[in-house]
Design an enzyme around this catalytic site. Sequence first.
Site, PDB file in Angstrom:
ATOM      1  N   CYS A 114       0.813  -1.225   0.000  1.00  0.00           N
ATOM      2  CA  CYS A 114       0.000   0.000   0.000  1.00  0.00           C
ATOM      3  C   CYS A 114       0.843   1.271   0.000  1.00  0.00           C
ATOM      4  O   CYS A 114       0.311   2.358  -0.225  1.00  0.00           O
ATOM      5  CB  CYS A 114      -0.959  -0.001   1.184  1.00  0.00           C
ATOM      6  N   HIS A 254      -3.215   7.431   2.440  1.00  0.00           N
ATOM      7  CA  HIS A 254      -3.633   6.129   1.914  1.00  0.00           C
ATOM      8  C   HIS A 254      -5.000   5.786   2.515  1.00  0.00           C
ATOM      9  O   HIS A 254      -5.251   6.036   3.697  1.00  0.00           O
ATOM     10  CB  HIS A 254      -2.598   5.072   2.310  1.00  0.00           C
ATOM     11  N   ASN A 284     -10.074   0.196  -0.433  1.00  0.00           N
ATOM     12  CA  ASN A 284      -8.608   0.245  -0.444  1.00  0.00           C
ATOM     13  C   ASN A 284      -8.117  -0.273  -1.799  1.00  0.00           C
ATOM     14  O   ASN A 284      -8.207  -1.469  -2.072  1.00  0.00           O
ATOM     15  CB  ASN A 284      -8.073  -0.607   0.702  1.00  0.00           C
TER      16      ASN A 284
HETATM   17  O1  UT7 Z   1      -3.727  -0.904   3.487  1.00  0.00           O
HETATM   18  C1  UT7 Z   1      -2.756  -1.716   4.042  1.00  0.00           C
HETATM   19  C2  UT7 Z   1      -2.774  -1.732   5.516  1.00  0.00           C
HETATM   20  N1  UT7 Z   1      -4.015  -2.262   6.027  1.00  0.00           N
HETATM   21  C3  UT7 Z   1      -4.653  -1.606   6.998  1.00  0.00           C
HETATM   22  O2  UT7 Z   1      -4.239  -0.547   7.380  1.00  0.00           O
HETATM   23  C4  UT7 Z   1      -5.865  -2.259   7.614  1.00  0.00           C
HETATM   24  C5  UT7 Z   1      -5.724  -2.249   9.123  1.00  0.00           C
HETATM   25  N2  UT7 Z   1      -6.799  -2.933   9.823  1.00  0.00           N
HETATM   26  C6  UT7 Z   1      -8.082  -2.507   9.828  1.00  0.00           C
HETATM   27  O3  UT7 Z   1      -8.418  -1.538   9.175  1.00  0.00           O
HETATM   28  C7  UT7 Z   1      -9.065  -3.200  10.735  1.00  0.00           C
HETATM   29  O4  UT7 Z   1      -8.360  -4.057  11.597  1.00  0.00           O
HETATM   30  C8  UT7 Z   1     -10.148  -4.014   9.993  1.00  0.00           C
HETATM   31  C9  UT7 Z   1     -11.107  -3.050   9.303  1.00  0.00           C
HETATM   32  C10 UT7 Z   1      -9.523  -4.933   8.972  1.00  0.00           C
HETATM   33  C11 UT7 Z   1     -10.966  -4.825  11.003  1.00  0.00           C
HETATM   34  O5  UT7 Z   1     -11.535  -3.941  11.966  1.00  0.00           O
HETATM   35  P1  UT7 Z   1     -11.365  -4.245  13.531  1.00  0.00           P
HETATM   36  O6  UT7 Z   1     -12.069  -3.201  14.248  1.00  0.00           O
HETATM   37  O7  UT7 Z   1      -9.885  -4.411  13.798  1.00  0.00           O
HETATM   38  O8  UT7 Z   1     -12.157  -5.603  13.698  1.00  0.00           O
HETATM   39  P2  UT7 Z   1     -11.659  -7.016  14.188  1.00  0.00           P
HETATM   40  O9  UT7 Z   1     -10.833  -7.681  13.133  1.00  0.00           O
HETATM   41  O10 UT7 Z   1     -11.071  -6.900  15.553  1.00  0.00           O
HETATM   42  O11 UT7 Z   1     -13.023  -7.792  14.289  1.00  0.00           O
HETATM   43  C12 UT7 Z   1     -14.028  -7.434  15.250  1.00  0.00           C
HETATM   44  C13 UT7 Z   1     -15.209  -8.362  15.103  1.00  0.00           C
HETATM   45  C14 UT7 Z   1     -14.817  -9.836  15.108  1.00  0.00           C
HETATM   46  O12 UT7 Z   1     -15.844 -10.552  15.741  1.00  0.00           O
HETATM   47  P3  UT7 Z   1     -15.699 -11.050  17.259  1.00  0.00           P
HETATM   48  O13 UT7 Z   1     -14.463 -11.912  17.264  1.00  0.00           O
HETATM   49  O14 UT7 Z   1     -15.522  -9.792  18.061  1.00  0.00           O
HETATM   50  O15 UT7 Z   1     -16.958 -11.775  17.494  1.00  0.00           O
HETATM   51  C15 UT7 Z   1     -14.795 -10.183  13.650  1.00  0.00           C
HETATM   52  O16 UT7 Z   1     -15.025 -11.551  13.420  1.00  0.00           O
HETATM   53  O17 UT7 Z   1     -15.850  -8.122  13.838  1.00  0.00           O
HETATM   54  C16 UT7 Z   1     -15.930  -9.355  13.121  1.00  0.00           C
HETATM   55  N3  UT7 Z   1     -15.807  -9.058  11.702  1.00  0.00           N
HETATM   56  C17 UT7 Z   1     -16.865  -8.736  10.948  1.00  0.00           C
HETATM   57  N4  UT7 Z   1     -18.171  -8.610  11.212  1.00  0.00           N
HETATM   58  C18 UT7 Z   1     -18.996  -8.247  10.188  1.00  0.00           C
HETATM   59  C19 UT7 Z   1     -14.697  -9.038  10.954  1.00  0.00           C
HETATM   60  N5  UT7 Z   1     -15.005  -8.707   9.695  1.00  0.00           N
HETATM   61  C20 UT7 Z   1     -16.343  -8.510   9.650  1.00  0.00           C
HETATM   62  C21 UT7 Z   1     -17.229  -8.134   8.636  1.00  0.00           C
HETATM   63  N6  UT7 Z   1     -18.532  -8.001   8.948  1.00  0.00           N
HETATM   64  N7  UT7 Z   1     -16.833  -7.885   7.366  1.00  0.00           N
END
Ligand code: UT7
Length: 327
Positions: A114, A254, A284
């Site tokens: 990225c 980004h 993204n």
């Molecule tokens: O561009 C290159 C660099 N990349 C980045 O900068 C991305 C960095 N990371 C992020 O932006 C975030 O970590 C994400 C957007 C990818 C995820 O957001 P988060 O707030 O970190 O969520 P999480 O992965 O901690 O997931 C929270 C909950 C989980 O459920 P439980 O375990 O709390 O029950 C996930 O299973 O949300 C669940 N979850 C979803 N729910 C509905 C994960 N993806 C989804 C989804 N829809 N698409």
Amino acid sequence: MTKAAITGIHGYVPDYVLTNAELEQMVDTNDEWITSRTGIKERHILKGEGMGSSHMGAKAVAGLLEKTGTAPADIDLLICATTTPDYVFPCTANLICDMVGIRNVGSFDIQAACSGFIYALTIGTQFIETGKYRKVIVVGADKMSAITDYTDRTTCVLFGDGAGAVLLEPNTEGLGVIDSIIHSDGVGQNHLIQKAGGSRYPPTHETIDKRWHYVYQDGPSVFKFAVKNMADVSAEIMARNNLTGADIAWLVPHQANKRIIDATANRMGIESDRVMMNIHKYGNTTAATIPLCLHDYEAQLKKGDNLVLAAFGGGFTWGAVYVKWAY
Ligand code: UT7
């Protein structure tokens, strides 16, 4: 000293729009989760047999040449940042040149996930500053849909396809790229990775069964590094150029997650009305996010505006570029 000025910008996204509503039909997700956690509403997807990142890169470059009244024969060098090259080789930059009629010049790809556009812009700048070349094109193009697993809700909601391209030319009025910083740290290699398809794990039935040809991301780990490092590198480039938030006309971040963008802007002391944001429309698009922002906001830019471009991505890689807008 001669600076490398951005003298034109053009962007391209394919027609097909993948909405949060359509994703709700594909995986267990919902518009509220996607919007509140990422800021994304829709993304554009390149459909069609046999079309890769070069197709979008060539559209962006063709538009750039037309807009700037530049003949393909006048281009000295083309650099393409991409993580989704059409082929392992030849490189996507070679293909783009062929598609738009740029012949017999140097062209090569840069892979920094990225942060690819920040890296490629930094490299392109050197060729202008040294006087070696007078017209360099820097492209960011990614067909993320090619490596996105549409059964994995944690990644498939994030990515989209697109491309953007800038023209760099010499400037002696002190406008253009003033400073740039690039960083990397292999500590992130397993947090954001496409495991197979390269030389370590060439394609086999096993790699396909394990879904190793798709993006894997440990989102929360990447998020922590991204928030810290994108803000740190932005603060670093401001400090060493004696800039305060008030001096900056636009932050061009980004577009990975609206929450990361907000945290970076907050750290820099920049209000949201001076932050370029189009993540809601495109998701993204990896190396294309920054040039697509410049393309969308081009009409609002003024000669002399101070811009800070900043990115964070797989590797980890991250960086920032300080630009004085030249037109
Ligand atoms: O561009 C290159 C660099 N990349 C980045 O900068 C991305 C960095 N990371 C992020 O932006 C975030 O970590 C994400 C957007 C990818 C995820 O957001 P988060 O707030 O970190 O969520 P999480 O992965 O901690 O997931 C929270 C909950 C989980 O459920 P439980 O375990 O709390 O029950 C996930 O299973 O949300 C669940 N979850 C979803 N729910 C509905 C994960 N993806 C989804 C989804 N829809 N698409």
